[in-house]
Write a protein that holds these residues in place. Structure first.
Motif, short mmCIF file in Angstrom:
data_model
loop_
_atom_site.label_atom_id
_atom_site.label_comp_id
_atom_site.label_asym_id
_atom_site.label_seq_id
_atom_site.Cartn_x
_atom_site.Cartn_y
_atom_site.Cartn_z
N ASP A 36 -9.08 -1.06 4.45
CA ASP A 36 -7.66 -0.83 4.72
C ASP A 36 -6.80 -1.91 4.10
O ASP A 36 -6.60 -2.99 4.68
CB ASP A 36 -7.44 -0.79 6.23
N GLY A 37 -6.29 -1.63 2.92
CA GLY A 37 -5.42 -2.57 2.21
C GLY A 37 -4.09 -2.80 2.89
O GLY A 37 -3.34 -3.69 2.50
N GLY A 38 -3.77 -2.02 3.92
CA GLY A 38 -2.53 -2.20 4.65
C GLY A 38 -2.67 -3.18 5.81
O GLY A 38 -1.70 -3.48 6.49
N ASN A 39 -3.88 -3.67 6.01
CA ASN A 39 -4.13 -4.57 7.14
C ASN A 39 -4.15 -6.01 6.64
O ASN A 39 -4.91 -6.34 5.72
CB ASN A 39 -5.46 -4.21 7.81
N PHE A 69 -0.41 -0.76 15.05
CA PHE A 69 0.58 0.10 14.39
C PHE A 69 1.60 0.63 15.38
O PHE A 69 2.70 1.01 15.00
CB PHE A 69 -0.10 1.25 13.63
N GLY A 113 -9.66 -5.85 5.73
CA GLY A 113 -8.26 -5.96 5.34
C GLY A 113 -8.07 -6.64 3.99
O GLY A 113 -9.03 -6.94 3.28
N ARG A 114 -6.82 -6.91 3.68
CA ARG A 114 -6.48 -7.53 2.39
C ARG A 114 -7.20 -8.83 2.11
O ARG A 114 -7.60 -9.07 0.96
CB ARG A 114 -4.97 -7.73 2.27
#
Length: 150
Positions: A36-39, A69, A113-114
């Motif tokens: 999850d690149g949004g984390n 979220f 994550g990122r």
């Protein structure tokens, strides 16, 4: 690093599935790892932490809450630095990764994550259900996700 039509073999279309892989964390294969690149953090859920047989004494204090979220905040049980391997044998990438340990219900065991995505120089394509990453020796490699697990 590029994706092609050949990378779609075995993917069921149409889909909007997230990318879910198996990662090796602390020498244990951990299925249901969500990429999850949004984390902004790497998350290891408490249930998976316990299944890996890590002890509470391995956790370091985290003095700040994290937000989900839905905007709700919770304090992590702690943070832990663990070895992570993506891929196998000659196709492996090994990194030491910091995880926030969260005691919350989740469909996943881990959220990559990122921070980890950047550490392994990963490129993600949820469309292709695949990610590419740079091996320890510097070459690119691919790993397929599991639509079944997503």
């Amino acid at each position: 690093m590029t994706f092609s039509a050949a990378d779609c073999r075995g993917v069921t279309f149409p889909h909007e599935d997230p990318l879910v892989i198996v990662a090796t964390i602390a020498n244990h294969d951990v299925p249901r790892t969500l990429v999850d690149g949004g984390n902004g953090a790497n998350i290891l859920f408490r249930k998976a932490y316990n299944q890996i047989k890590l002890k509470p004494k391995h956790l370091m204090l985290v003095p700040y809450p994290v937000s989900g979220f839905n905007g709700a905040s919770t304090y992590p049980d702690g943070k832990v630095l663990l070895p992570v391997t993506i891929g196998r044998a000659e196709a492996a990438r090994n990194v030491m990764t910091e995880f926030l340990v969260i005691d919350a219900p989740s469909l996943y065991n881990v959220i990559m994550g990122r921070p980890m995505i950047h550490d392994i120089q990963e490129i993600v394509s949820t469309y292709h259900q695949m990610m590419m990453y740079v091996l320890d020796v510097g070459y690119p490699e691919r790993i397929e996700g599991s639509q079944k697990e997503a």
